[in-house]
Motif scaffolding. Structure first.
Motif, short mmCIF file in Angstrom:
data_model
loop_
_atom_site.label_atom_id
_atom_site.label_comp_id
_atom_site.label_asym_id
_atom_site.label_seq_id
_atom_site.Cartn_x
_atom_site.Cartn_y
_atom_site.Cartn_z
N LEU A 1 -3.19 0.40 -3.62
CA LEU A 1 -2.44 -0.60 -3.66
C LEU A 1 -1.49 -0.64 -4.83
O LEU A 1 -1.88 -0.76 -6.05
N LEU A 2 -0.07 -0.79 -4.57
CA LEU A 2 0.95 -1.06 -5.66
C LEU A 2 0.97 -2.47 -5.71
O LEU A 2 1.40 -3.50 -5.22
N ARG B 1 0.96 -1.23 0.10
CA ARG B 1 0.12 0.14 0.05
C ARG B 1 1.02 1.36 0.02
O ARG B 1 1.77 1.32 0.92
N LEU B 2 0.68 2.23 -0.90
CA LEU B 2 1.42 3.39 -0.93
C LEU B 2 1.27 4.25 0.33
O LEU B 2 0.04 4.53 0.46
N LEU C 1 1.31 12.64 0.37
CA LEU C 1 0.42 11.50 0.91
C LEU C 1 -0.86 11.33 0.27
O LEU C 1 -1.59 12.24 -0.22
N PRO C 2 -1.14 9.88 -0.09
CA PRO C 2 -2.38 9.49 -0.77
C PRO C 2 -3.62 9.83 0.24
O PRO C 2 -3.46 9.72 1.36
N VAL D 1 10.22 6.61 -1.31
CA VAL D 1 9.11 6.14 -1.33
C VAL D 1 8.70 5.18 -0.20
O VAL D 1 9.54 4.16 -0.12
N HIS D 2 7.67 5.24 0.68
CA HIS D 2 7.16 4.53 1.66
C HIS D 2 5.91 3.62 1.39
O HIS D 2 5.09 4.22 0.65
N GLY D 3 6.02 2.39 1.60
CA GLY D 3 4.76 1.72 1.46
C GLY D 3 4.74 0.79 2.71
O GLY D 3 5.59 0.45 3.51
N THR D 4 3.62 0.11 2.65
CA THR D 4 3.05 -1.08 3.85
C THR D 4 2.84 -2.31 3.00
O THR D 4 1.95 -2.30 2.51
N ALA D 5 3.37 -3.25 3.57
CA ALA D 5 3.18 -4.67 2.83
C ALA D 5 1.80 -5.18 3.46
O ALA D 5 1.74 -4.93 4.56
#
Length: 202
Positions: A138-139, A67-68, A132-133, A198-202
């Motif tokens: 979802l990437l 998730r971005l 921020l989105p 770039v930060h994202g959450t798995a």
């Protein structure tokens, strides 16, 4: 930007992500860096100096989706006096045949902790600027995306290039430029990047 500054920037952005989500649903997992070349050696500037000049930077996911959470660009002003800029960040899907940006995903990105227009300090030293989105995005795994910067009005802003390979699960070379508002794109440069975190959450 040296290694110490790069780590401090990453911690700052993680703090912004946390603040943006306080009061919301419980998060699954935690934000992590999925693309980072901010510590790379600088190799010149690319300018968003007109509303039709768009700068695109590529990220490519591996076998894992994320998730971005945030995108940070290192922006500079080469003006002779302070000036403001209305900046916009979009996330584009790729065009597989050409490898260039194809279509806007429609995700709205807003500045974190800053008003828009922004005023970038004068000089080549870059200013980290984070978006921020406004909704979950979802990437997808095994998919590339383009992070596209433009200036709607005001002074030009500039991104710093680097030939150093980025780190993270979305690391990839590649940047492109459009001079007609995304109607067409230059062939992607596949041996360099512009600096980005770039930060994202798995």
């Amino acid at each position: 930007m040296n290694a110490t500054s790069a780590r401090a920037l990453s911690r700052l952005v993680l703090g912004l992500v946390l603040l943006a989500t306080l009061g919301g649903a419980v998060r699954q997992g935690s934000a992590s860096v999925i693309f980072d070349n901010t510590n790379g050696a600088a190799s010149g500037f690319s300018g968003a100096f007109a509303p039709d000049t768009w700068l695109a930077n590529r990220i490519c996911l591996g076998n894992r989706s994320y998730r971005l959470d945030a995108v940070t660009l290192l922006l500079s002003s080469l003006e002779f006096e302070p000036a403001s800029s209305v900046v916009r960040l979009r996330i584009f899907s790729p065009d597989p045949p050409s490898g260039t940006p194809a279509a806007n995903t429609g995700l709205e990105m807003i500045l974190a902790g800053a008003a828009n227009p922004v005023t970038i300090p004068i000089g080549p030293e870059p200013t980290p600027t984070t978006w921020l989105p406004t909704s979950p995005f979802l990437l997808a795994p095994n998919t590339c995306y383009w992070v596209v910067l433009s200036v709607d009005s005001g002074a030009p802003v500039w991104e710093t290039g680097t030939f150093d390979l980025p780190g993270g699960d979305a690391a990839a070379y590649g940047y492109s430029t459009s001079t007609d508002g995304g109607a067409s794109w230059d062939p992607p440069v596949n041996t360099a990047n512009r600096k980005m975190l770039v930060h994202g959450t798995a």
